[in-house]
Design a protein around this motif. Structure first.
Motif, PDB file in Angstrom:
ATOM      1  N   TYR A 174       0.967  -1.026  -0.107  1.00  0.00           N
ATOM      2  CA  TYR A 174      -0.034   0.069  -0.119  1.00  0.00           C
ATOM      3  C   TYR A 174       0.998   1.341   0.122  1.00  0.00           C
ATOM      4  CZ  TYR A 174      -4.091  -2.855   0.837  1.00  0.00           C
ATOM      5  OH  TYR A 174      -5.166  -4.030   0.532  1.00  0.00           O
ATOM      6  N   SER A 175       1.993   1.180   0.466  1.00  0.00           N
ATOM      7  CA  SER A 175       2.899   2.410   0.424  1.00  0.00           C
ATOM      8  C   SER A 175       3.050   3.288  -0.890  1.00  0.00           C
ATOM      9  CB  SER A 175       4.405   2.154   0.840  1.00  0.00           C
ATOM     10  OG  SER A 175       4.351   1.661   2.090  1.00  0.00           O
ATOM     11  N   PRO A 176       2.848   2.857  -2.070  1.00  0.00           N
ATOM     12  CA  PRO A 176       2.704   3.784  -3.269  1.00  0.00           C
ATOM     13  C   PRO A 176       1.446   4.636  -3.223  1.00  0.00           C
ATOM     14  CG  PRO A 176       3.412   1.415  -3.590  1.00  0.00           C
ATOM     15  CD  PRO A 176       2.903   1.330  -2.379  1.00  0.00           C
TER      16      PRO A 176
ATOM     17  N   PHE B  30      -0.067   4.795   7.408  1.00  0.00           N
ATOM     18  CA  PHE B  30      -0.711   3.595   8.210  1.00  0.00           C
ATOM     19  C   PHE B  30      -1.254   3.917   9.398  1.00  0.00           C
ATOM     20  CE2 PHE B  30       2.444   1.834   4.884  1.00  0.00           C
ATOM     21  CZ  PHE B  30       1.647   0.714   4.301  1.00  0.00           C
ATOM     22  N   LEU B  31      -2.281   3.135   9.789  1.00  0.00           N
ATOM     23  CA  LEU B  31      -2.857   3.119  11.168  1.00  0.00           C
ATOM     24  C   LEU B  31      -2.791   1.597  11.423  1.00  0.00           C
ATOM     25  CD1 LEU B  31      -5.485   5.175  12.953  1.00  0.00           C
ATOM     26  CD2 LEU B  31      -5.689   2.660  12.873  1.00  0.00           C
ATOM     27  N   LEU B  32      -2.232   1.271  12.630  1.00  0.00           N
ATOM     28  CA  LEU B  32      -2.213  -0.056  13.117  1.00  0.00           C
ATOM     29  C   LEU B  32      -3.456  -0.323  14.226  1.00  0.00           C
ATOM     30  CD1 LEU B  32       1.894  -0.495  13.560  1.00  0.00           C
ATOM     31  CD2 LEU B  32       0.214  -1.261  11.697  1.00  0.00           C
ATOM     32  N   ASP B  33      -4.107  -1.328  13.983  1.00  0.00           N
ATOM     33  CA  ASP B  33      -5.343  -1.565  15.015  1.00  0.00           C
ATOM     34  C   ASP B  33      -5.052  -3.041  15.536  1.00  0.00           C
ATOM     35  OD1 ASP B  33      -7.448  -0.925  16.493  1.00  0.00           O
ATOM     36  OD2 ASP B  33      -8.511   0.088  14.963  1.00  0.00           O
ATOM     37  N   SER B  34      -6.412  -3.515  16.374  1.00  0.00           N
ATOM     38  CA  SER B  34      -6.246  -4.683  16.750  1.00  0.00           C
ATOM     39  C   SER B  34      -7.539  -5.442  16.394  1.00  0.00           C
ATOM     40  CB  SER B  34      -6.011  -4.916  18.259  1.00  0.00           C
ATOM     41  OG  SER B  34      -7.155  -3.924  18.769  1.00  0.00           O
ATOM     42  N   GLY B  35      -8.197  -5.271  15.520  1.00  0.00           N
ATOM     43  CA  GLY B  35      -9.356  -5.979  14.742  1.00  0.00           C
ATOM     44  C   GLY B  35      -9.082  -7.079  14.243  1.00  0.00           C
ATOM     45  N   GLN B  36      -9.967  -7.836  13.790  1.00  0.00           N
ATOM     46  CA  GLN B  36      -9.892  -9.316  13.223  1.00  0.00           C
ATOM     47  C   GLN B  36     -10.733  -9.122  11.709  1.00  0.00           C
ATOM     48  OE1 GLN B  36     -10.868 -11.872  16.511  1.00  0.00           O
ATOM     49  NE2 GLN B  36      -8.481 -12.560  16.625  1.00  0.00           N
ATOM     50  N   PRO B  37     -10.266  -8.661  10.786  1.00  0.00           N
ATOM     51  CA  PRO B  37     -11.186  -8.485   9.578  1.00  0.00           C
ATOM     52  C   PRO B  37     -11.759  -9.884   8.891  1.00  0.00           C
ATOM     53  CG  PRO B  37      -9.091  -7.974   9.009  1.00  0.00           C
ATOM     54  CD  PRO B  37      -9.073  -8.257  10.691  1.00  0.00           C
ATOM     55  N   ASN B  38     -10.943 -10.931   9.459  1.00  0.00           N
ATOM     56  CA  ASN B  38     -11.159 -12.101   8.646  1.00  0.00           C
ATOM     57  C   ASN B  38     -12.070 -13.084   9.666  1.00  0.00           C
ATOM     58  OD1 ASN B  38      -9.926 -11.747   6.157  1.00  0.00           O
ATOM     59  ND2 ASN B  38      -7.942 -11.760   7.424  1.00  0.00           N
ATOM     60  N   ALA B  39     -12.450 -12.855  10.928  1.00  0.00           N
ATOM     61  CA  ALA B  39     -13.141 -13.480  11.911  1.00  0.00           C
ATOM     62  C   ALA B  39     -14.603 -13.698  11.194  1.00  0.00           C
ATOM     63  CB  ALA B  39     -13.148 -12.799  12.933  1.00  0.00           C
ATOM     64  N   ALA B  40     -15.171 -14.657  11.802  1.00  0.00           N
ATOM     65  CA  ALA B  40     -16.554 -15.053  11.448  1.00  0.00           C
ATOM     66  C   ALA B  40     -17.505 -13.801  11.243  1.00  0.00           C
ATOM     67  CB  ALA B  40     -17.054 -16.475  12.228  1.00  0.00           C
TER      68      ALA B  40
ATOM     69  N   GLU C  57       8.281  -2.972  15.211  1.00  0.00           N
ATOM     70  CA  GLU C  57       8.864  -3.063  13.897  1.00  0.00           C
ATOM     71  C   GLU C  57       8.284  -2.520  12.676  1.00  0.00           C
ATOM     72  OE1 GLU C  57      10.552  -7.338  11.771  1.00  0.00           O
ATOM     73  OE2 GLU C  57       9.223  -7.235  13.727  1.00  0.00           O
ATOM     74  N   PHE C  58       6.932  -2.362  12.531  1.00  0.00           N
ATOM     75  CA  PHE C  58       6.157  -2.033  11.497  1.00  0.00           C
ATOM     76  C   PHE C  58       6.635  -0.524  11.166  1.00  0.00           C
ATOM     77  CE2 PHE C  58       2.970  -0.293   8.947  1.00  0.00           C
ATOM     78  CZ  PHE C  58       2.287  -1.149   8.146  1.00  0.00           C
ATOM     79  N   VAL C  59       6.578   0.209  12.445  1.00  0.00           N
ATOM     80  CA  VAL C  59       7.046   1.641  12.352  1.00  0.00           C
ATOM     81  C   VAL C  59       8.487   1.873  11.857  1.00  0.00           C
ATOM     82  CG1 VAL C  59       7.584   3.937  13.842  1.00  0.00           C
ATOM     83  CG2 VAL C  59       5.241   2.423  14.048  1.00  0.00           C
ATOM     84  N   GLN C  60       9.517   0.921  12.261  1.00  0.00           N
ATOM     85  CA  GLN C  60      10.776   1.020  11.841  1.00  0.00           C
ATOM     86  C   GLN C  60      10.880   0.624  10.246  1.00  0.00           C
ATOM     87  OE1 GLN C  60      12.747  -1.827  14.517  1.00  0.00           O
ATOM     88  NE2 GLN C  60      12.222  -0.456  16.434  1.00  0.00           N
ATOM     89  N   SER C  61       9.924  -0.099   9.788  1.00  0.00           N
ATOM     90  CA  SER C  61      10.101  -0.712   8.562  1.00  0.00           C
ATOM     91  C   SER C  61       9.291   0.288   7.438  1.00  0.00           C
ATOM     92  CB  SER C  61       9.638  -2.066   8.381  1.00  0.00           C
ATOM     93  OG  SER C  61      10.285  -2.933   9.181  1.00  0.00           O
ATOM     94  N   SER C  62       8.471   1.146   7.887  1.00  0.00           N
ATOM     95  CA  SER C  62       7.785   2.140   7.219  1.00  0.00           C
ATOM     96  C   SER C  62       8.353   3.285   6.657  1.00  0.00           C
ATOM     97  CB  SER C  62       6.265   2.020   7.608  1.00  0.00           C
ATOM     98  OG  SER C  62       5.421   3.211   6.888  1.00  0.00           O
ATOM     99  N   ARG C  63       8.328   3.719   5.484  1.00  0.00           N
ATOM    100  CA  ARG C  63       8.851   5.032   5.148  1.00  0.00           C
ATOM    101  C   ARG C  63       7.779   6.161   5.266  1.00  0.00           C
ATOM    102  NH1 ARG C  63       6.904   6.954   0.392  1.00  0.00           N
ATOM    103  NH2 ARG C  63       6.120   5.282  -0.932  1.00  0.00           N
ATOM    104  N   LEU C  64       6.602   5.582   5.695  1.00  0.00           N
ATOM    105  CA  LEU C  64       5.531   6.442   5.817  1.00  0.00           C
ATOM    106  C   LEU C  64       4.901   6.658   7.242  1.00  0.00           C
ATOM    107  CD1 LEU C  64       2.834   4.948   3.121  1.00  0.00           C
ATOM    108  CD2 LEU C  64       4.526   7.112   2.891  1.00  0.00           C
TER     109      LEU C  64
END
Length: 207
Positions: free
Chosen positions: A106-108, A113-123, A141-148
């Motif tokens: 998605y970076s391009p 980004f916004l990191l949350d704690s949901g479960q979009p693939n749950a029943a 780790e996500f923060v360190q890896s993202s240029r955004l």
């Protein structure tokens, strides 16, 4: 109340009647019209196509759209083309280290980004508002890896947001339940949260 507490953004939960915090598009449009220019306005949308997201944006007039589903990257690209002046934030739910795989996808096309704690693939899909913390080690780790820029959400409160900022080092923090009582914003909790954020930010900047 939130603006007076010093927030940088207001979020509008437009996910439909399934959410007790849902707000109608016409109400959002009235609020965004009078929000001070220094405060961003985030539209939380469950739409999944570029055209539908764009229509939602045009009916509410926010400065930013927060996309709750992992939409097709082609739709993300198209949205960037048809709504270039609206900032786009892709939500990623931190269920495992697989969340890191979303960065190059998605970076391009998005601004943050916004990191949350949901479960979009749950029943019964969860797209946020769970009151649960995500794995802060993976989020860091996500923060360190993202240029955004990366926002952190999920189970934040006045009691733990300082630790979250120190451990994850996000660009910003996002919350809803942590400053509410019986579903309504609580002035004392909101003030305590803002104070905790300021103290953590000052501590990091002085380190």
């Amino acid at each position: 109340m939130a603006v007076e507490a010093g927030v940088d953004a207001l979020g509008f939960n437009c996910v439909g009647p399934s959410s007790p915090r849902n707000i109608g598009d016409s109400a959002v449009a009235e609020i965004t019209k009078f929000t001070p220019p220094s405060v961003a306005t985030f539209l939380l949308t469950v739409e999944r196509t570029a055209d539908a997201i764009a229509a939602h944006v045009r009916s509410t007039r926010p400065t930013t759209v927060q996309i709750l589903w992992n939409i097709d990257p082609a739709e993300s690209s198209r949205l960037a083309d048809i709504e270039p002046h609206v900032r786009r934030v892709q939500v990623v739910h931190v269920e495992s280290r697989a969340a890191l795989e979303m960065i190059p996808i998605y970076s391009p096309y998005v601004h943050a980004f916004l990191l949350d704690s949901g479960q979009p693939n749950a029943a019964t899909p969860e797209l946020g508002g769970t009151g649960r913390q995500n794995d802060w080690a993976i989020s860091a780790e996500f923060v360190q890896s993202s240029r955004l820029p990366v926002f952190l959400a999920g189970g934040l409160s006045p009691a733990n947001v300082g630790d979250a900022i120190r451990q994850v080092r996000p660009f910003g923090v996002d919350l809803s339940l942590g400053v509410r009582i019986a579903g309504r914003l609580d002035p004392s909790k909101l003030a305590a949260f803002a104070l905790s954020v300021r103290k953590a930010d000052e501590a990091l900047n002085s380190a």
